[in-house]
Motif scaffolding. Structure first.
Motif, PDB file in Angstrom:
ATOM      1  N   ASP A   1       0.814  -1.210   0.000  1.00  0.00           N
ATOM      2  CA  ASP A   1       0.000   0.000   0.000  1.00  0.00           C
ATOM      3  C   ASP A   1       0.851   1.265   0.000  1.00  0.00           C
ATOM      4  OD1 ASP A   1      -2.271  -1.575   0.170  1.00  0.00           O
ATOM      5  OD2 ASP A   1      -2.332  -1.511   2.357  1.00  0.00           O
ATOM      6  N   VAL A   2       2.161   1.119   0.139  1.00  0.00           N
ATOM      7  CA  VAL A   2       3.052   2.283   0.254  1.00  0.00           C
ATOM      8  C   VAL A   2       3.776   2.500  -1.073  1.00  0.00           C
ATOM      9  CG1 VAL A   2       4.966   3.317   1.528  1.00  0.00           C
ATOM     10  CG2 VAL A   2       3.372   1.770   2.710  1.00  0.00           C
ATOM     11  N   ASP A   3       3.596   3.692  -1.640  1.00  0.00           N
ATOM     12  CA  ASP A   3       4.324   4.096  -2.849  1.00  0.00           C
ATOM     13  C   ASP A   3       5.323   5.167  -2.432  1.00  0.00           C
ATOM     14  OD1 ASP A   3       5.287   5.048  -5.239  1.00  0.00           O
ATOM     15  OD2 ASP A   3       3.328   5.186  -6.214  1.00  0.00           O
ATOM     16  N   ALA A   4       6.574   4.733  -2.170  1.00  0.00           N
ATOM     17  CA  ALA A   4       7.584   5.654  -1.642  1.00  0.00           C
ATOM     18  C   ALA A   4       7.944   6.732  -2.659  1.00  0.00           C
ATOM     19  CB  ALA A   4       8.832   4.871  -1.232  1.00  0.00           C
ATOM     20  N   GLU A   5       7.983   6.399  -3.947  1.00  0.00           N
ATOM     21  CA  GLU A   5       8.361   7.375  -4.963  1.00  0.00           C
ATOM     22  C   GLU A   5       7.345   8.506  -5.062  1.00  0.00           C
ATOM     23  OE1 GLU A   5       9.143   5.651  -8.733  1.00  0.00           O
ATOM     24  OE2 GLU A   5      10.748   4.331  -8.004  1.00  0.00           O
ATOM     25  N   ALA A   6       6.072   8.171  -4.969  1.00  0.00           N
ATOM     26  CA  ALA A   6       5.019   9.187  -5.069  1.00  0.00           C
ATOM     27  C   ALA A   6       4.649   9.765  -3.714  1.00  0.00           C
ATOM     28  CB  ALA A   6       3.778   8.586  -5.720  1.00  0.00           C
ATOM     29  N   SER A   7       5.242   9.217  -2.622  1.00  0.00           N
ATOM     30  CA  SER A   7       4.887   9.622  -1.256  1.00  0.00           C
ATOM     31  C   SER A   7       3.373   9.528  -1.058  1.00  0.00           C
ATOM     32  CB  SER A   7       5.371  11.052  -0.970  1.00  0.00           C
ATOM     33  OG  SER A   7       5.272  11.336   0.424  1.00  0.00           O
ATOM     34  N   ARG A   8       2.885   8.315  -1.288  1.00  0.00           N
ATOM     35  CA  ARG A   8       1.431   8.113  -1.274  1.00  0.00           C
ATOM     36  C   ARG A   8       1.099   6.740  -0.696  1.00  0.00           C
ATOM     37  NH1 ARG A   8      -0.678   8.822  -7.005  1.00  0.00           N
ATOM     38  NH2 ARG A   8      -0.242  11.005  -6.479  1.00  0.00           N
ATOM     39  N   LEU A   9      -0.024   6.690   0.019  1.00  0.00           N
ATOM     40  CA  LEU A   9      -0.568   5.434   0.521  1.00  0.00           C
ATOM     41  C   LEU A   9      -1.851   5.112  -0.245  1.00  0.00           C
ATOM     42  CD1 LEU A   9      -0.337   5.982   4.401  1.00  0.00           C
ATOM     43  CD2 LEU A   9       1.378   4.959   2.899  1.00  0.00           C
ATOM     44  N   THR A  10      -2.188   3.830  -0.294  1.00  0.00           N
ATOM     45  CA  THR A  10      -3.483   3.411  -0.831  1.00  0.00           C
ATOM     46  C   THR A  10      -4.255   2.746   0.296  1.00  0.00           C
ATOM     47  OG1 THR A  10      -2.578   3.072  -3.052  1.00  0.00           O
ATOM     48  CG2 THR A  10      -4.676   2.017  -2.547  1.00  0.00           C
ATOM     49  N   ILE A  11      -5.372   3.344   0.661  1.00  0.00           N
ATOM     50  CA  ILE A  11      -6.219   2.786   1.719  1.00  0.00           C
ATOM     51  C   ILE A  11      -7.226   1.861   1.056  1.00  0.00           C
ATOM     52  CG2 ILE A  11      -7.779   3.298   3.621  1.00  0.00           C
ATOM     53  CD1 ILE A  11      -4.950   4.394   4.004  1.00  0.00           C
ATOM     54  N   CYS A  12      -7.112   0.556   1.301  1.00  0.00           N
ATOM     55  CA  CYS A  12      -8.009  -0.385   0.623  1.00  0.00           C
ATOM     56  C   CYS A  12      -8.547  -1.477   1.534  1.00  0.00           C
ATOM     57  CB  CYS A  12      -7.310  -1.008  -0.585  1.00  0.00           C
ATOM     58  SG  CYS A  12      -5.753  -1.813  -0.208  1.00  0.00           S
ATOM     59  N   ARG A  13      -8.201  -1.457   2.823  1.00  0.00           N
ATOM     60  CA  ARG A  13      -8.751  -2.454   3.757  1.00  0.00           C
ATOM     61  C   ARG A  13      -8.654  -1.896   5.170  1.00  0.00           C
ATOM     62  NH1 ARG A  13      -3.925  -3.468   2.705  1.00  0.00           N
ATOM     63  NH2 ARG A  13      -4.408  -4.506   0.753  1.00  0.00           N
ATOM     64  N   GLN A  14      -9.405  -2.519   6.062  1.00  0.00           N
ATOM     65  CA  GLN A  14      -9.288  -2.158   7.469  1.00  0.00           C
ATOM     66  C   GLN A  14      -9.608  -3.369   8.339  1.00  0.00           C
ATOM     67  OE1 GLN A  14     -12.007   0.841   8.808  1.00  0.00           O
ATOM     68  NE2 GLN A  14     -13.775  -0.064   7.794  1.00  0.00           N
ATOM     69  N   ILE A  15      -8.982  -3.402   9.483  1.00  0.00           N
ATOM     70  CA  ILE A  15      -9.278  -4.436  10.471  1.00  0.00           C
ATOM     71  C   ILE A  15     -10.318  -3.867  11.424  1.00  0.00           C
ATOM     72  CG2 ILE A  15      -8.355  -5.792  12.390  1.00  0.00           C
ATOM     73  CD1 ILE A  15      -5.712  -5.942  10.874  1.00  0.00           C
TER      74      ILE A  15
END
Length: 530
Positions: free
Chosen positions: A265-279
């Protein structure tokens, strides 16, 4: 069953439904049994009531759900036949005859059929049905439910709350009145269920329409100030979950979303996270689900410092995994369909690699927040005039001037000039002057202690900071994963007031005027004009 009904609708009904009417009464004979249509007094026009019976053909019974439909209590044969004909029309139009189906039976069946509910939503619906709706409306026939019944239920909930119920030890727990917000949630459950009953053609209209709910004051969100958020994050900086709390406090991520974050979920190059699930946790059980709303699945830009914190946590996690060895396992959790999912690559875990419980994340946050500015806590009471204090663990060097707090509210000051260690982590503090007031066990010494807040208030704090800095409400809504900007605006309307005043002044300044009137003094302004 659904396929059979659809076939009947498509092919048409071959059977004919015959209506039979007769006059009956409740008189009883010498044997005590009702005479029904055998009563000799039925020859009089003013005696007895009319009934109808409809024999349902075999090919219609899958749709109707029974072999005979009855109705009674009509003053004339015409009235009975008119109602019977209405039933025939409803059946031929595809509506099931619900007969004596009660509200309670329908609600339980309705909830069992809601397969796509989130665990928290299902738990709320189940509690509302079990504790309030079934005890108060459950015995009523679904067809007979009226707006007046719901009004009476609302009135009872306002005054006496739920019916008394047995506790775990068998004793009866007293009922209590409910807050307007809770009553609204109970009503919302009933309204949703009745809406579905209309769609399924079990009832003609929703009796919940038009019900007036108790007025409720919207609670204004009051998170920590930015300076307080910074102090909390500084206190948490050395904690294993420091980056998780930073994600919530700065970028408004939900706790379950942070717990479910994985390496991919971590895109270090774009400094971006993708939120796609939760506990998530519901009724003591954990599961891994998609985000709360469709808009909850979202890309989230983060700042370089946040990215660095996450990458540092990943390195720390890798070291923990190497130390545990082959036993490292993120664990398995059921998804929204009940299927077990093997979790891998979780960034935030327990020391043994297992997934985090959202409840632990909340309780651990309280432990950290309590330490901010805290020196120590009294473990013995101290009387007025005493010159020593017996305290427990010390989080800071005790010598100096400290504010005394009761329930996080300041109530005095003391100056500590020395400290004598006791057995364990406790100590005796020596004061420069005698105590001016009595102190109780649990009172705290500290400087600028944080007020008690929930973990979710960190997320609220992120929203308030963004709004205060002029970020557009639509963008704030997208970053928070709200279903619409309207939800964000309603939650944080009070935070938009200062921005509204600035907009008003900006609009006024943009229009050139020949006559400029002096501004009126603000209410409360001390006007010195004669």
């Amino acid at each position: 069953m659904d396929r059979q009904i659809q076939e009947l609708k498509t092919k048409g009904f071959s059977g004919k439904m015959k209506i039979k009417t007769e006059r009956r009464c409740g008189c009883r004979g010498a044997d005590g049994k009702q005479l029904g249509k055998r009563c000799p007094r039925l020859k009089r026009k003013d005696h007895g009531r009319w009934t109808y019976r409809i024999q349902v053909p075999e090919d219609l019974r899958p749709l109707v759900g029974r072999g005979e439909i009855r109705g009674s209590g009509y003053p004339t044969e015409e009235d009975a036949r008119a109602d019977a004909e209405k039933e025939v029309v409803k059946i031929r139009s595809g509506r099931q005859h619900v007969g004596q189906l009660t509200v309670g039976q329908y609600l339980n069946t309705w909830l069992a059929g809601k397969r796509r509910l989130r665990p928290t939503s299902r738990g709320g619906y189940e509690s509302n049905i079990r504790l309030y709706l079934c005890p108060m409306l459950g015995e009523l026939p679904l067809k007979g439910l009226r707006k007046s019944h719901i009004d009476q239920m609302i009135a009872r909930l306002e005054v006496e709350g739920s019916a008394p119920v047995k506790g775990g030890n068998g004793a009866m727990r007293k009922s209590r009145s409910l807050a307007p917000k809770t009553i609204l949630e109970i009503f919302a459950t009933l309204r949703a269920a009745l809406n579905d009953a209309v769609v399924e053609r079990l009832i003609d209209w929703n009796p919940a329409l038009g019900v007036e709910m108790p007025e409720q004051d919207e609670e204004e969100v009051e998170p920590w100030e930015p300076e307080e958020v910074g102090r909390f994050l500084d206190e948490a900086a050395d904690d294993r979950l420091a980056a998780l709390y930073e994600l919530i406090a700065i970028h408004g991520v939900r706790r379950g979303e942070a717990c479910g974050l994985v390496d991919t979920d971590v895109d270090a190059e774009a400094s971006r996270l993708t939120i796609c699930r939760q506990i998530v946790e519901s009724q003591g059980r954990l599961g891994v689900w998609p985000p709360k709303t469709k808009s909850g699945k979202r890309p989230l830009d983060i700042d370089p410092m946040m990215l660095g914190s996450i990458m540092a946590r990943q390195l720390e996690r890798d070291a923990e995994r190497d130390a545990v060895g082959p036993a490292w396992n993120n664990g398995t959790l059921p998804n929204q369909r009940g299927e077990l999912v093997q979790l891998t690559g979780l960034i935030f875990t327990r020391l043994d690699g297992r997934h985090l419980s959202p409840a632990y994340v909340t309780s651990h946050m309280q432990v950290i927040a309590r330490r901010v500015g805290l020196c120590c806590q009294l473990v013995r009471p101290a009387k007025r005039g005493a010159k020593t204090l017996t305290v427990g663990k010390r989080y800071r060097a005790p010598e100096g001037v400290w504010t005394v707090y009761r329930d996080r509210e300041p109530c005095g000051q003391v100056t500590v000039i020395g400290c004598t260690r006791r057995r364990g982590s406790g100590a005796v503090l020596h004061l420069a002057e005698a105590l001016p007031i009595d102190l109780e066990i649990g009172m705290e010494l500290g400087k600028k202690l944080l007020s008690r807040k929930r973990l979710h208030d960190l997320r609220h704090g992120s929203a308030s900071i963004q709004i205060a800095e002029g970020v557009d409400i639509t963008l704030v809504s997208k970053r928070l994963g709200h279903a619409s900007p309207a939800i964000t605006g309603r939650l944080y309307a009070h935070l938009l007031r200062s921005a509204g005043r600035e907009v008003a002044q900006t609009a006024a300044n943009a229009v050139p005027r020949r006559v400029v009137r002096p501004a009126r003094p603000h209410p409360g302004h001390n006007d010195q004009r004669p």
